[in-house]
Design a protein around this motif. Structure first.
Motif, PDB file in Angstrom:
ATOM      1  N   ILE A  28      47.861   9.691  49.497  1.00 41.10           N
ATOM      2  CA  ILE A  28      47.525  10.167  48.160  1.00 41.10           C
ATOM      3  C   ILE A  28      48.008  11.565  47.880  1.00 41.10           C
ATOM      4  O   ILE A  28      48.106  11.962  46.732  1.00 41.10           O
ATOM      5  CB  ILE A  28      46.015  10.117  47.874  1.00 41.10           C
ATOM      6  N   GLY A 100      49.741   2.751  46.305  1.00 41.17           N
ATOM      7  CA  GLY A 100      49.439   4.166  46.429  1.00 41.17           C
ATOM      8  C   GLY A 100      50.690   5.026  46.497  1.00 41.17           C
ATOM      9  O   GLY A 100      51.812   4.567  46.264  1.00 41.17           O
ATOM     10  N   SER A 171      44.272   3.903  46.026  1.00 40.35           N
ATOM     11  CA  SER A 171      44.550   5.322  46.096  1.00 40.35           C
ATOM     12  C   SER A 171      45.149   5.808  44.780  1.00 40.35           C
ATOM     13  O   SER A 171      44.534   5.661  43.729  1.00 40.35           O
ATOM     14  CB  SER A 171      45.442   5.601  47.306  1.00 40.35           C
ATOM     15  N   ALA A 197      39.640   2.799  47.599  1.00 36.33           N
ATOM     16  CA  ALA A 197      39.889   4.163  48.072  1.00 36.33           C
ATOM     17  C   ALA A 197      40.360   5.037  46.916  1.00 36.33           C
ATOM     18  O   ALA A 197      41.326   5.792  47.031  1.00 36.33           O
ATOM     19  CB  ALA A 197      40.897   4.181  49.223  1.00 36.33           C
ATOM     20  N   ASP A 263      36.298   8.099  54.665  1.00 37.15           N
ATOM     21  CA  ASP A 263      37.636   8.206  54.100  1.00 37.15           C
ATOM     22  C   ASP A 263      38.311   9.469  54.632  1.00 37.15           C
ATOM     23  O   ASP A 263      37.761  10.569  54.525  1.00 37.15           O
ATOM     24  CB  ASP A 263      37.555   8.250  52.575  1.00 37.15           C
ATOM     25  N   HIS A 295      40.391   5.526  54.708  1.00 39.14           N
ATOM     26  CA  HIS A 295      41.292   5.431  53.554  1.00 39.14           C
ATOM     27  C   HIS A 295      42.493   4.529  53.834  1.00 39.14           C
ATOM     28  O   HIS A 295      42.811   3.629  53.061  1.00 39.14           O
ATOM     29  CB  HIS A 295      41.784   6.840  53.197  1.00 39.14           C
TER      30      HIS A 295
END
Length: 340
Positions: A28, A100, A171, A197, A263, A295
């Motif tokens: 992320i 993500g 994400s 997440a 996470d 995560h």
């Protein structure tokens, strides 16, 4: 219970110093400029949106997916992107999956997509936010990526004849899909939004974000080593602030987050939860205490996958099987996948 918390803190202390910037870039990214002037600058070129068409086999983790993707760069998750698929009365809304940061449809969704297709759901997955001339996705301006979600939704609606879709984002994918729903007029076209997440309120990345806020030039270095999208996401960043301004949710859409108490990217983990009306927040360990998926592995965790399938196919919900999952599962896969 106290002993378990001590083990958790010890694990986080061990993981935090090792490859922190690489981990941030891989999934992320968690830095953003405090002023917003740099993070909101116009991107140098429009990001690429690509719809992969070559069906690949199911995978059980990011590393296996990355190895397959290296030889098959147009790979789509099994069951996804059949534009001849027509929704049924039982499953009237196609599902769109958004990956993500620095990832792809196949890398993140080669586990969940086949399960949804098997349930009789029309599934679609895009590669958004690509850098022109490169093969990476989810790396470019997040505001532009959010708009790309709407472009793809309209393509899916036109092809399937459906009036609404369900969105599942992992994400960054959770943030850009929710931005499109909440800020770009997408709500009437969406029945359900699921964030796995989801960095709903960003994270401080083991305290590195406050340090970066205080040190001029850090963000430029982070972008150089990762991507523009990586420096646009963090607690208090312009994008996250914009995303949540006026409320986390809008009427008419069902919102659900699926997150982990451990996470690795989002701390405090309560920053995953949405705080607006109409939102449900699921913490993995509340349902399966022994599953310490964080995560990185969440989209490949069978328990989390079944939670998502149940939300999208509630008429055939199955109780997920709770099995132990060790701390840190999936971290090495993500790091190796990023360099494979």
């Amino acid at each position: 219970m106290g002993q378990k918390r001590n083990r958790t803190r010890g694990y986080l202390r061990r993981v935090a110093p090792v490859g922190v910037v690489a981990l941030a870039a891989a999934v992320i990214g968690t830095a953003a400029t405090p002023t917003g002037t740099y993070a909101q600058a116009e991107p140098a070129a429009a990001p690429v949106l690509r719809v992969p068409a070559q069906q690949g086999p199911p995978q059980t983790g990011h590393l296996a997916a990355a190895k397959y993707l290296k030889e098959h760069p147009d790979a789509a998750p099994q069951g996804a992107n059949d534009f001849g698929c027509k929704p049924t009365a039982e499953h009237p809304r196609p599902v769109i999956l958004a990956h993500g940061t620095d990832s792809s449809a196949y890398s993140d969704w080669s586990g969940l997509s086949p399960l949804l297709a098997k349930a009789g759901i029309c599934v679609f997955a895009l590669n958004y936010g690509g850098k022109p001339g490169k093969t990476t996705f989810g790396t470019e301006d997040v505001w532009a990526s959010s708009a790309q979600i709407g472009v793809f939704v309209d393509q899916v609606l036109a092809a399937t004849g459906a009036t609404q879709v369900d969105l599942v984002g992992f994400s960054q994918g959770a943030s850009v899909t929710r931005y499109w729903v909440n800020k770009l007029g997408g709500a009437p076209k969406v029945g359900q939004w699921i964030g796995m997440a989801s960095p709903s309120y960003g994270g401080i990345m083991y305290g590195l974000v406050p340090i970066a806020d205080a040190v001029p030039g850090i963000y430029k270095l982070v972008e150089f080593g990762s991507s523009l999208a990586a420096v646009q996401q963090a607690a208090g960043s312009p994008f996250i602030t914009d995303l949540n301004a006026g409320g986390d949710t809008v009427p008419g859409v069902k919102y659900t987050t699926i997150g982990s108490r451990v996470d690795e990217m989002i701390q405090p983990n309560t920053n995953i939860a949405l705080r607006g009306p109409g939102a449900t927040n699921i913490v993995l360990q509340d349902l399966c205490e022994a599953d310490l998926t964080g995560h990185f592995h969440l989209v490949y965790d069978p328990f989390a996958q079944q939670l998502a399938v149940n939300l999208l196919d509630p008429g055939h919900a199955v109780t997920p099987v709770c099995v132990p999952v060790p701390f840190g599962t999936g971290i090495s896969d993500v790091v190796l996948a990023a360099h494979s």
